[in-house]
Design an enzyme around this catalytic site. Structure first.
Site, PDB file in Angstrom:
ATOM      1  N   ASP A 163       0.822  -1.213   0.000  1.00  0.00           N
ATOM      2  CA  ASP A 163       0.000   0.000   0.000  1.00  0.00           C
ATOM      3  C   ASP A 163       0.856   1.263   0.000  1.00  0.00           C
ATOM      4  O   ASP A 163       2.060   1.224   0.246  1.00  0.00           O
ATOM      5  CB  ASP A 163      -0.885   0.021   1.254  1.00  0.00           C
TER       6      ASP A 163
ATOM      7  N   TYR B 259       7.136 -10.212   6.846  1.00  0.00           N
ATOM      8  CA  TYR B 259       6.946  -8.765   6.985  1.00  0.00           C
ATOM      9  C   TYR B 259       7.528  -8.323   8.323  1.00  0.00           C
ATOM     10  O   TYR B 259       7.467  -9.074   9.309  1.00  0.00           O
ATOM     11  CB  TYR B 259       5.459  -8.413   6.975  1.00  0.00           C
TER      12      TYR B 259
END
Lengths: 257, 257
Positions: free
Chosen positions: A56, A114
């Site tokens: 994003d 992540y």
């Protein structure tokens, strides 16, 4: 046409996200524009790329993987050098390798890691403001670490998925979930390693776990949320700038580093 | 009116420099606007500030010092907290202390330390591009360190001063000048500690010393330039984003940290 896979890193601050879209400049658009320039394609033609998973606006990557078919024979490392000369320095090609035509950056990926960085100083560090979430509250690290144990394994992560998703199957497996405290840097670093992650899943997990650390939610809250399967009951979505796509794993990982 | 000194740090990327000027937003303008807001002054009034030494557009600070007279009695630490709430996170007040009325951020300073960071990787690190000079060439560290010995002591630094200066006296004393190599980070860090620095002096010293490291100039070049007193013979001015005002020293240093 030979297929190449590239491991790339980028500072996502100035982009509206990874994937090409009409309302702003994206990492994918920057990469595809540079590929077209490098290949000296006629106007209107382009070289499509696929990534392991879109990021994003404001999210960073240290080990994003993409693949593309290049319209001419070329040495992999020459692509790396040419792209690093053509691209804005906010994006860097770390490694390029030639791969089989059945390699796919997304479908061939078997796991991803992540990380999420949190600046715990009283007032935000000016040099970390674009690269961490600022969260200056006293926290209980043991409660957070204990809580995260609940998400390890195969679970339905409906409570930790943005309702904007188009994915039906909300079952994912998390292999590792941990928090590393760096006291000298006043930082917390979340690490999640799993076979796949839903839309905003890491950011909702971080936002909820921090509420547990702050004492706003109980230590067993993550387990309860896995059971209730309701996004509305989970904590807030942590902001994008603390999130990094760190590593993508493949069965026969084509990268050396 | 009580006088306060503040130790501040800032990411200079988005500012046109420290000092107020008509063609862009500056760190001083941001600070003075926040002070006025905090003091709830009538429109048109303002609280002037003085700094230890202005920094150029894109230059950062880890320990800049300013002083100002506040129009009401107030606890020093309340200023720190209020300012950190009002300011953009690119600027942070590290410490505020009340000082005697004869304290002056610039005139009372007896020494300053600047650091200059260089990213030596083949292609620039996306996360360091705003905070280092990218200089990917093979360098001879011994030659650079040896060359820097020549500038230690009291010298006329005319060769290392922008011709745009308005200062007549070009004599300054450098107490320490060194380069620290961080191989794990692929970084060089220059450190200069001295009683004062001329306009662009650090950046010209770094630009010239890097040319010595690259073999473009001889190891005795800095000594020769001190003798010739001619800016045109020195190397290029290194770019602003690698430069940090690190520390300001005072005779009775009012700061604890």
């Amino acid at each position: 046409m030979p297929r190449f896979a590239a491991k790339i890193e980028y500072d996502g601050t100035q982009y509206v996200g990874y994937q090409v879209q009409p309302n702003g400049w994206t990492i994918q658009a920057a990469i595809e524009a540079a590929l077209v320039k490098m290949a000296k394609l006629p106007k209107g033609e382009h070289i499509p790329t696929s990534c392991s998973g879109r990021t994003d606006s404001g999210v960073h990557a240290l080990g994003q993987v993409i693949h593309f078919d290049y319209p001419a024979p070329i040495k992999a490392d020459n692509i790396r050098r040419a792209m690093n000369s053509l691209l804005d320095p906010s994006i860097r090609f770390l490694e390029v390798v030639e791969v089989d035509e059945d390699f796919h950056a997304r479908y061939s990926a078997i796991a991803k890691e992540y990380i999420y960085r949190v600046d715990t100083q009283q007032y935000p560090d000016p040099f970390k403001r674009l690269y961490t979430l600022h969260h200056p509250y006293r926290y209980n690290l043991d409660n957070m670490s204990l809580a995260l144990q609940a998400v390890i394994g195969e679970h339905d992560f409906t409570s930790f998925c943005s309702t904007k998703t188009d994915k039906e199957d909300k079952v994912r497996t998390i292999y590792q979930a941990e928090i590393i405290e760096n006291k000298a840097e006043s930082e917390l670093q979340f690490r999640f390693y799993g076979n796949g992650f839903l839309y905003n899943m890491i950011r909702i997990l971080v936002g909820t776990t921090l509420q547990i650390g702050d004492g706003l939610k109980k230590a067993n809250e993550l387990q309860r949320l896995l059971d209730t399967k309701n996004r509305k009951e989970a904590g807030p979505t942590a902001p994008p700038q603390g999130l990094y796509l760190h590593y993508v794993e493949y069965l026969n990982n084509p990268f050396r580093i």
